[in-house]
Design an enzyme around this catalytic site. Structure first.
Site, PDB file in Angstrom:
ATOM      1  N   SER A 148       0.842  -1.192   0.000  1.00  0.00           N
ATOM      2  CA  SER A 148       0.000   0.000   0.000  1.00  0.00           C
ATOM      3  C   SER A 148       0.882   1.248   0.000  1.00  0.00           C
ATOM      4  CB  SER A 148      -0.885   0.013   1.250  1.00  0.00           C
ATOM      5  OG  SER A 148      -1.701   1.161   1.228  1.00  0.00           O
ATOM      6  N   CYS A 188      -9.989   0.485  16.407  1.00  0.00           N
ATOM      7  CA  CYS A 188     -10.251   1.820  15.875  1.00  0.00           C
ATOM      8  C   CYS A 188     -11.723   1.999  15.535  1.00  0.00           C
ATOM      9  CB  CYS A 188      -9.371   2.090  14.668  1.00  0.00           C
ATOM     10  SG  CYS A 188      -8.961   0.619  13.730  1.00  0.00           S
TER      11      CYS A 188
HETATM   12  C1  LIG Z   1      -2.945  -0.476   6.368  1.00  0.00           C
HETATM   13  C2  LIG Z   1      -2.904  -1.944   6.170  1.00  0.00           C
HETATM   14  C3  LIG Z   1      -3.729  -2.576   5.234  1.00  0.00           C
HETATM   15  C4  LIG Z   1      -4.756  -1.823   4.438  1.00  0.00           C
HETATM   16  O1  LIG Z   1      -4.164  -1.045   3.449  1.00  0.00           O
HETATM   17  P1  LIG Z   1      -5.065  -0.014   2.610  1.00  0.00           P
HETATM   18  O2  LIG Z   1      -4.166   0.400   1.501  1.00  0.00           O
HETATM   19  O3  LIG Z   1      -5.403   1.081   3.539  1.00  0.00           O
HETATM   20  O4  LIG Z   1      -6.243  -0.761   2.120  1.00  0.00           O
HETATM   21  C5  LIG Z   1      -3.617  -3.939   5.088  1.00  0.00           C
HETATM   22  N1  LIG Z   1      -2.748  -4.649   5.800  1.00  0.00           N
HETATM   23  C6  LIG Z   1      -1.929  -4.082   6.705  1.00  0.00           C
HETATM   24  C7  LIG Z   1      -0.969  -4.929   7.477  1.00  0.00           C
HETATM   25  C8  LIG Z   1      -1.986  -2.716   6.922  1.00  0.00           C
HETATM   26  O5  LIG Z   1      -1.193  -2.167   7.834  1.00  0.00           O
END
Ligand SMILES: *Cc1c(COP(=O)(O)O)cnc(C)c1O
Length: 411
Positions: A226, A353
């Site tokens: 991400s 959260c």
């Molecule tokens: C933040 C996160 C996600 C989600 O990512 P997005 O791009 O916000 O959908 C998935 N897995 C982990 C471990 C994360 O920290």
């Protein structure tokens, strides 16, 4: 590093000599919640901007230069993203973020390999993007094994090995946990999966750009990324889909124009993808120094707090942990109340959260931490723009606030 530190620090660093104004509504002015999201690095933003304006073309338009310019930018970003994880550009599929990447990997494999088996192995401490996807598949007749984790947050490799059976098609285990920062032994997991002929997916959202990840030496078949966790924009990410001897085959979850080799249709988010690429390039260049710097700051924070307060425990393995993470429980303190006492600092408490139900974190519970201590936990997420002065300020405020709260409840 000093250059960017000053760019951000100008508006985020409260000088230690002049504490923030605490009258009325206080806006957090120290951001130490970098596992939730990270600010866009100014260098990333700069690179994205032209793709909102003069370079607005559709990367799929092949008949004019607007399209070619966009396509070239996307391919540069694809190379940069691939390079950070030791992949080839053609193994990268751009998505809207890690949640989508997790869904695409797991549902895509489930649909494609259903003829081979219906068993998937994951762990109880995974992100909701993985867990909820597995739950849905369970309703559709798949068999899911949720591996437990030890007090250190790690899965047991022998247990994983014993769970792999003839019908197992996928193992999905995260690289680094988003609450505790605990690192799973993905290299060993990958080797095991390869030996047993089972596909291996890892949600590496918290790990990519923070520690070396190499899809070949870690024997990864699928990996989620991400952008907004590594100083890129929100709403964009990638899925690595490996192609070693044969391609890993995944069924798409979004059908349409056949973009991204049919695995993810929809007009590409060109500015976002450019941002992801730049974020990956920067993370790769700066990782060695930056991870040392963050580990130093994190250890400084830990040592200051532990030397001044009793009844503080560290949640999860300290040895197998992301450099920027510290997750602490403060006995007899409610995490939420502690955070309210330090409103100028952006941190996260172990309560989910979910604003409506302050449930203790399922990740901490999985480590065998009781509800009380799970409720009293705070996650410190240090990032690229945090400074030593901020660490000292935060440590001081936490120490003073915990001490005051305990004194009040004792009288
Ligand atoms: C933040 C996160 C996600 C989600 O990512 P997005 O791009 O916000 O959908 C998935 N897995 C982990 C471990 C994360 O920290």
């Amino acid at each position: 590093m000093t250059k960017k530190a000053t760019t951000m620090a100008e508006n985020t660093l409260p000088s230690v000599a002049k504490p923030p104004d605490r009258n009325g509504e206080v806006k957090p002015s120290i951001y130490m919640d970098n596992h939730a999201t990270t600010p866009v690095d100014p260098r990333v933003l700069e690179e994205m901007l032209p793709y909102f304006s003069e370079k607005f073309g559709n990367a799929a338009s092949h008949s004019h230069s607007f399209g070619w310019v966009a396509e070239e930018a996307v391919e540069t970003a694809r190379r940069r993203t691939a390079k950070l994880i030791g992949a080839r550009p053609e193994e990268i599929v751009f998505t809207s973020g890690a949640t989508e990447s997790d869904n695409l990997a797991i549902k895509g494999v489930a649909e494609m390999y259903r003829g081979k088996g219906n068993h998937i192995i994951t762990a109880v401490s995974e992100h909701r993007g993985v867990l909820d996807t597995c739950r849905r598949l369970e309703k559709q007749g798949f068999r899911i094994t949720y591996l437990p984790v030890g007090k250190d947050g790690l899965i047991d490799l022998a247990e994983l090995c014993s769970m792999i059976g003839r019908g197992t098609i996928l193992v999905t285990i995260m690289a680094a946990n988003n609450e505790t920062g605990v690192l799973q032994p993905i290299e060993e997991i990958g080797r095991l999966c390869r030996e047993r002929g089972v596909l291996f997916h890892s949600d590496a959202t918290q790990a990519v750009g923070k520690m070396p990840i190499h899809v070949r030496s870690h024997s990864l078949d699928l990996l989620s990324i991400s952008a907004h966790k590594l100083y890129g924009p929100k709403g964009v990410g990638a899925l690595f889909v490996g192609h070693t001897d044969a391609p890993v085959e995944i069924a798409p979850i979004i059908d349409g124009g056949g973009h991204e080799r049919g695995m993810r249709s929809g007009t590409l988010n060109v500015p976002g993808i450019v941002g992801l690429g730049k974020a990956c390039a920067l993370a790769g260049e700066e990782m060695p120094q930056e991870s040392c710097r963050l580990a130093g700051l994190r250890n400084r924070l830990r040592d200051k707090i532990l030397s001044r307060l009793e009844g503080v425990s560290i949640n999860g393995s300290m040895e197998h942990r992301l450099p920027g993470n510290l997750n602490l429980s403060f006995a007899a303190i409610e995490g939420e109340s502690l955070l309210m006492g330090i409103p100028e600092i952006a941190l996260s408490s172990g309560a989910a959260c979910n604003a409506t139900s302050p449930e203790p974190s399922y990740v901490l519970r999985a480590l065998g931490i009781g509800d009380d201590l799970a409720q009293s936990s705070i996650r410190f997420g240090l990032g690229r723009f945090n400074t030593e002065a901020e660490v000292d300020y935060v440590a001081g405020r936490v120490i003073e606030t915990v001490a005051r709260m305990r004194q009040l409840s004792a009288t």
